[in-house]
Scaffold this motif. Structure first.
Motif, PDB file in Angstrom:
ATOM      1  N   THR A 102       0.808  -1.226   0.000  1.00 19.40           N
ATOM      2  CA  THR A 102       0.000   0.000   0.000  1.00 19.40           C
ATOM      3  C   THR A 102       0.839   1.273   0.000  1.00 19.40           C
ATOM      4  O   THR A 102       0.302   2.367  -0.171  1.00 19.40           O
ATOM      5  CB  THR A 102      -0.941   0.019   1.215  1.00 19.40           C
ATOM      6  OG1 THR A 102      -0.171  -0.171   2.399  1.00 19.40           O
ATOM      7  CG2 THR A 102      -1.998  -1.077   1.094  1.00 19.40           C
ATOM      8  N   GLU A 103       2.153   1.123   0.188  1.00 20.45           N
ATOM      9  CA  GLU A 103       3.021   2.303   0.243  1.00 20.45           C
ATOM     10  C   GLU A 103       3.926   2.453  -0.980  1.00 20.45           C
ATOM     11  O   GLU A 103       4.710   3.407  -1.065  1.00 20.45           O
ATOM     12  CB  GLU A 103       3.878   2.255   1.513  1.00 20.45           C
ATOM     13  CG  GLU A 103       3.049   2.315   2.790  1.00 20.45           C
ATOM     14  CD  GLU A 103       3.887   2.167   4.046  1.00 20.45           C
ATOM     15  OE1 GLU A 103       5.127   2.325   3.952  1.00 20.45           O
ATOM     16  OE2 GLU A 103       3.307   1.882   5.113  1.00 20.45           O
ATOM     17  N   THR A 156       6.277  -6.719  -3.363  1.00 18.69           N
ATOM     18  CA  THR A 156       5.343  -6.955  -4.463  1.00 18.69           C
ATOM     19  C   THR A 156       5.955  -6.630  -5.815  1.00 18.69           C
ATOM     20  O   THR A 156       5.819  -7.400  -6.774  1.00 18.69           O
ATOM     21  CB  THR A 156       4.054  -6.126  -4.281  1.00 18.69           C
ATOM     22  OG1 THR A 156       4.403  -4.776  -3.969  1.00 18.69           O
ATOM     23  CG2 THR A 156       3.172  -6.704  -3.197  1.00 18.69           C
ATOM     24  N   VAL A 157       6.623  -5.499  -5.920  1.00 15.49           N
ATOM     25  CA  VAL A 157       7.174  -5.105  -7.224  1.00 15.49           C
ATOM     26  C   VAL A 157       8.374  -5.976  -7.584  1.00 15.49           C
ATOM     27  O   VAL A 157       8.524  -6.407  -8.730  1.00 15.49           O
ATOM     28  CB  VAL A 157       7.564  -3.613  -7.236  1.00 15.49           C
ATOM     29  CG1 VAL A 157       7.994  -3.201  -8.640  1.00 15.49           C
ATOM     30  CG2 VAL A 157       6.404  -2.749  -6.772  1.00 15.49           C
TER      31      VAL A 157
END
Length: 253
Positions: A102-103, A156-157
């Protein structure tokens, strides 16, 4: 008559290693040079790769350094087009910006994907084009990660970039197989390098990582050198579109 084990020597072959100034890239360059390949080290940090190339030459190997930013696709393509074909590519340059999902900022996403995937794609393309034009076989080694096969907190990335590299590698293998160009990945667990060292200063993070590595220790760059030499040479002549997981058992469960 007994079959003969293929040689693990790489004499007479030319290798290109990106992100070669330190860590895994430096180990890859040393491993390939030690097996007899002439190695071209690429990095933005000219002083690091010049020093590494000089050390390889001092030990009797063949090496040169080219200061390039692999994010500059045109410059990389021009440099590869101007050189003799490279029989071996180690696509190693990469980065990470760990953050909760989320960041993650757009800038974080772009920085990771541009280096880990886009730059690797076009470096491999340039090497493959030269090999095909010269009708030479070759080996492209994409430095992936265990995180291309599993998920990880705050990654995630990074996971997306390495999972994409796994898919890209398989498709490259399909396209390039007819030309005798093999394409594989190496997927390390956490390796102690200048990039990862700050993470392990967090005792809780270090403990979490070690709890998942079944062999009970962090990886060292030396743990990858054998896999690099293997994939580069004739011992892996029937391997393409594959992944070698050097992960201490992380993905075994």
């Amino acid at each position: 008559m007994l079959p003969v084990t293929p040689s693990f020597r790489l004499d007479g072959r030319r290798a290109l290693v990106t992100g070669a100034g330190r860590g895994i890239g430096l180990a890859a360059a040393a491993a390939l040079a030690g097996a007899g390949a002439h190695v071209t080290l690429v990095s933005r940090s000219s002083h690091e790769i010049e020093a590494a190339a000089a050390e390889i030459r001092a030990q009797g190997g063949g090496a040169e350094a080219i200061a390039l930013d692999v994010l500059d696709v045109a410059a990389v393509q021009d440099a590869i087009a101007a050189a003799e074909p490279f029989d071996i590519l180690v696509n190693n340059a990469g980065t990470n910006r760990p953050k909760p999902f989320t960041e993650v900022l757009v800038e974080d996403f772009d920085a990771i994907m541009d280096l880990n995937l886009r730059a690797a794609f076009f470096a491999a393309q340039a090497v493959a084009r030269r090999l095909i034009a010269a009708e030479r076989r070759g080996s492209i080694i994409n430095m992936s990660s265990q995180m291309g096969h599993v998920g990880g907190a705050n990654r995630t990335v990074y996971c997306a970039s390495k999972a994409a590299m796994e898919g890209m590698t398989k498709a490259m293998a399909v396209d390039l197989g007819a030309h005798g160009i093999r394409v594989n990945t190496i997927c390390p667990t956490y390796i102690e390098t200048p990039l990862t060292k700050p993470y392990f200063e967090d005792a809780a993070f270090r403990a979490s990582v070690l709890s998942k590595i079944k062999l009970g220790r962090l990886g060292q760059v030396e743990d990858l050198m054998g896999a690099i030499v293997f994939l580069a040479g004739d011992g892996a002549a029937l391997m393409t579109g594959s992944a070698i997981l050097v992960d201490g058992g992380w993905t075994a469960e």
